[in-house]
Design a protein around this motif. Structure first.
Motif: not given
Length: 291
Positions: A3-6, A76-78, A86-89, A99-107
């Protein structure tokens, strides 16, 4: 398939009704006006959209804040902890650092939760252009597409999502550095209205100048006539800076010229509206290219 959330952000300018229909989660950005900071909630709970634009018309200055990496972790963590991918658009990297802030945290999160998928995609889109991309991605998800398939679909189609804007007050573009002070002054004196678009790098770019408000609105529809794909049968979004009558005019032109029936309209929220100002009208549709 897991399962995933957008997830997306409030710069999509989607209405609460569309958000529920799409079954996506929206992360709010923040804006500050008259020394007070508000959440850019899709329903305008803390400050209504009409009240925000009234403040701008009265001379208030507004500033905006992007989503921080720490805020991404909080949101995102919960999902990851409960076993949901999670797929973040994301809002265009050409207009914001979100976007760059999300990329850093998602890594970081990908390393912490290696069994989960946490993916961010730069939509290179803004306002209801970003919203339309998320809407179309949600339709892909409803058809049973996996997270990876939806992410690839967005990457493959994002440069086909045309954004065409016009603004009523050049001074807001001057403050954002989009036009010079002289251009704003003489353009206002001569009733010049710029027509702008979001380019392939996700930047807002002036494209042409027309004289008169009605002509600038017609120019948006003319661009759809030139490049739109199957205009009668596609979904079209239109957003506005508190000028409903102008949006109604554009929507009527689209219906009469192309036979389009699936048209959604909504306010441009305060985060985008801070930079575009009252009277902005923006048209979004699928096209051969962004123009």
């Amino acid at each position: 398939m897991s399962d995933y959330r957008i997830l997306t952000d409030s710069t999509t300018d989607l209405s609460p009704e569309l958000i529920r229909e799409m079954d996506v989660d929206v992360i709010p950005l923040y804006f500050t006006v008259d020394g007070k900071t508000y959440e850019n909630d899709p329903a305008g709970k803390e400050l209504s959209f009409s009240a925000f634009y009234d403040k701008l018309r009265a001379g208030s200055q507004s500033s905006t804040t992007q989503i921080t990496p720490e805020r991404f972790r909080e949101i995102v963590e919960p999902f990851l902890k409960q076993g949901t991918d999670v797929l973040y658009l994301a809002f265009s990297s050409g207009l914001s650092g979100t976007y760059n802030a999300s990329r850093l945290m998602f890594e970081e999160l990908a390393e912490q939760y290696p069994e989960r998928k946490v993916v961010t995609v730069d939509t290179l889109a803004a306002s209801m252009g970003e919203g339309l991309m998320v809407y179309l991605a949600a339709q892909q998800k409803k058809q049973g597409k996996s997270l990876e398939e939806v992410a690839k679909w967005v990457e493959d189609n994002r440069l086909k999502l045309a954004h065409w804007f016009t603004v009523d007050d050049l001074n807001h573009l001057k403050r954002g550095g989009r036009v010079s002070g002289a251009a704003a002054f003489f353009g206002t004196m001569l009733n010049i209205k710029p027509v702008l678009h979001v380019d392939d790098e996700g930047h807002l770019i002036p494209m042409e100048k027309v004289r008169g408000r009605r002509q600038s609105l017609d120019a948006l529809v003319d661009h759809m006539a030139k490049t739109g794909l199957d205009n009668a049968h596609q979904t079209v979004f239109i957003s506005h800076g508190d000028c409903q009558a102008d949006v109604d005019y554009v929507a009527d032109q689209i219906r009469s010229r192309f036979g389009t029936t699936d048209i959604h309209t909504n306010y441009i929220g305060p985060v985008i509206g801070t930079h575009s100002g009252p009277g902005t009208v923006a048209l979004f549709f699928l096209a051969e290219n962004r123009g």
